[in-house]
Scaffold this motif. Structure first.
Motif, PDB file in Angstrom:
ATOM      1  N   PRO A   1       0.817  -1.219   0.000  1.00 56.99           N
ATOM      2  CA  PRO A   1       0.000   0.000   0.000  1.00 56.99           C
ATOM      3  C   PRO A   1       0.846   1.263   0.000  1.00 56.99           C
ATOM      4  N   ILE A   2       0.307   2.308  -0.587  1.00 60.85           N
ATOM      5  CA  ILE A   2       0.970   3.621  -0.558  1.00 60.85           C
ATOM      6  C   ILE A   2       0.614   4.296   0.761  1.00 60.85           C
ATOM      7  N   LEU A   3       1.622   4.778   1.468  1.00 65.74           N
ATOM      8  CA  LEU A   3       1.427   5.394   2.779  1.00 65.74           C
ATOM      9  C   LEU A   3       1.664   6.904   2.697  1.00 65.74           C
ATOM     10  N   PRO A   4       1.097   7.661   3.623  1.00 64.37           N
ATOM     11  CA  PRO A   4       1.321   9.108   3.629  1.00 64.37           C
ATOM     12  C   PRO A   4       2.792   9.431   3.915  1.00 64.37           C
ATOM     13  N   SER A   5       3.242  10.563   3.429  1.00 65.35           N
ATOM     14  CA  SER A   5       4.603  11.011   3.700  1.00 65.35           C
ATOM     15  C   SER A   5       4.713  11.466   5.156  1.00 65.35           C
ATOM     16  N   GLU A   6       5.931  11.552   5.636  1.00 73.41           N
ATOM     17  CA  GLU A   6       6.159  12.051   7.009  1.00 73.41           C
ATOM     18  C   GLU A   6       5.573  13.453   7.156  1.00 73.41           C
ATOM     19  N   GLU A   7       5.741  14.258   6.114  1.00 75.47           N
ATOM     20  CA  GLU A   7       5.235  15.633   6.139  1.00 75.47           C
ATOM     21  C   GLU A   7       3.713  15.658   6.286  1.00 75.47           C
TER      22      GLU A   7
ATOM     23  N   GLU B   1       2.615  14.697   9.761  1.00 74.75           N
ATOM     24  CA  GLU B   1       2.847  15.781  10.725  1.00 74.75           C
ATOM     25  C   GLU B   1       1.765  16.846  10.614  1.00 74.75           C
ATOM     26  N   GLU B   2       1.335  17.116   9.389  1.00 77.23           N
ATOM     27  CA  GLU B   2       0.325  18.149   9.158  1.00 77.23           C
ATOM     28  C   GLU B   2      -1.080  17.670   9.504  1.00 77.23           C
ATOM     29  N   ASN B   3      -1.341  16.382   9.332  1.00 77.79           N
ATOM     30  CA  ASN B   3      -2.685  15.841   9.542  1.00 77.79           C
ATOM     31  C   ASN B   3      -2.580  14.530  10.313  1.00 77.79           C
ATOM     32  N   ARG B   4      -2.833  14.577  11.610  1.00 75.48           N
ATOM     33  CA  ARG B   4      -2.661  13.394  12.461  1.00 75.48           C
ATOM     34  C   ARG B   4      -3.588  12.252  12.040  1.00 75.48           C
ATOM     35  N   ARG B   5      -4.709  12.562  11.389  1.00 71.41           N
ATOM     36  CA  ARG B   5      -5.644  11.511  10.966  1.00 71.41           C
ATOM     37  C   ARG B   5      -5.149  10.752   9.735  1.00 71.41           C
ATOM     38  N   ALA B   6      -4.015  11.188   9.182  1.00 63.80           N
ATOM     39  CA  ALA B   6      -3.441  10.493   8.020  1.00 63.80           C
ATOM     40  C   ALA B   6      -2.569   9.315   8.435  1.00 63.80           C
TER      41      ALA B   6
END
Length: 329
Positions: free
Chosen positions: A286-292, A295-300
């Motif tokens: 699966p593709i996961l959210p970037s660290e950035e 950090e910007e969206n805790r629900r990610a």
């Protein structure tokens, strides 16, 4: 309150959807229109977007956001599981891409009166579609102890499910459980004090479980995936963003089975079951959210994107071809 929801994995989803200017697309969980806006922005000519959401407030918010593209966008209030009938009603059979951004939206969580969150003391509700009769209140107050245990164990993956179910049933003998605050206190009392300090808020898993049961989320997802793949034109893509392991497991399994549907015994040299691959899994992992983004969206943080691509031909089943050909697509 303004309908706010930050779309997770937005760029990754739009990139994998590969929007064609004249294509037809479905956003089955329209929300505030985040993914839909970017899809509609890429459409020209005969391009079209059908946005579906069962939340009336989401439909209104998305309508405003997508107003600049109103000639290309059709918004319908319904559950995405009814997408095939929705398409037929507007004269469409096949589409070039489908997006599902599962789970509960930031707006729904942040609206105290929707009763989704343990952060606010509000009436127990949790209905994504406020037109439906059964709410979280009915589940908490009418399900048997065994049913509650199953729901909390299976959908919340909560190790104290049995004790929480027991405490709920004990508490409601005195009077009905009406609010999120009351339910939170019952859950806390059912979990040992030293364990309440671990793994986030003690109510998190139980609230998730009751919400999933209330909205039949996993059932709807499981029953929709094969139909969605069948709705795609050759080369069309289905992009699904999940937020917990149960959803992800269902999507991963369905994608794998549609890529490799053969059920012949391994020792058979040639496929005889007649089941033909419908396409390929684009995302082996699966593709996961970037660290950035996290950090910007805790629900990610728990989000995962999986993508399936429809095969290049829509031929019917056949009984020829080697097992390696059938399974190697």
């Amino acid at each position: 309150m303004e309908f706010k929801h930050k779309s997770v994995l937005l760029e990754e989803t739009i990139q994998n959807l590969r929007v064609k200017p004249d294509g037809i697309y479905i956003d089955g969980t329209l929300g505030g229109g985040g993914h839909a806006y970017h899809i509609a922005s890429g459409l020209t000519g005969t391009g079209r977007l059908i946005g579906i959401d069962q939340d009336g407030e989401a439909v209104l918010a998305a309508g405003e956001r997508l107003a600049p593209f109103q000639e290309k966008v059709t918004i319908i209030r319904d559950n995405y599981c009814n997408a095939p009938n929705v398409l037929k009603s507007i004269g469409i059979e096949k589409v070039d891409g489908i997006v599902l951004d599962l789970g509960v939206s930031s707006y729904q969580l942040d609206r105290a009166d929707r009763g989704f969150s343990y952060q606010y003391d509000a009436r127990l509700d949790m209905r994504m579609d406020t037109r439906q009769a059964v709410s979280a209140r009915e589940i908490v107050n009418t399900c048997s102890e065994m049913e509650l245990y199953r729901i909390i164990r299976d959908y919340g993956e909560e190790k104290f499910a049995k004790n929480i179910a027991k405490h709920i049933v004990m508490a409601r003998k005195d009077r009905p459980i009406e609010t999120t605050g009351e339910l939170t206190e019952i859950i806390k009392a059912a979990i040992p004090a030293k364990m309440r300090k671990e793994g986030g808020h003690p109510s998190k898993r139980t609230f998730q479980a009751i919400r999933i049961e209330c909205n039949r989320e996993l059932e709807v997802l499981k029953n929709s995936l094969d139909e969605f793949i069948d709705m795609l034109n050759p080369g069309g893509r289905l992009c699904i963003i999940t937020f917990h392991s149960l959803e992800d497991r269902i999507v991963k399994s369905a994608f794998r089975e549609n890529e490799n549907p053969c059920i012949c015994p391994p020792e058979f040299p040639v496929c005889t079951c007649g089941r033909v691959s419908k396409g390929r899994v684009v995302t082996r992992k699966p593709i996961l959210p970037s660290e950035e983004e996290m950090e910007e969206n805790r629900r990610a943080k728990s989000a995962k994107l999986r993508v399936f691509e429809r095969g290049g031909s829509l031929q019917g089943p056949h009984g020829s071809g080697s097992k390696s050909e059938m399974r190697g697509m």
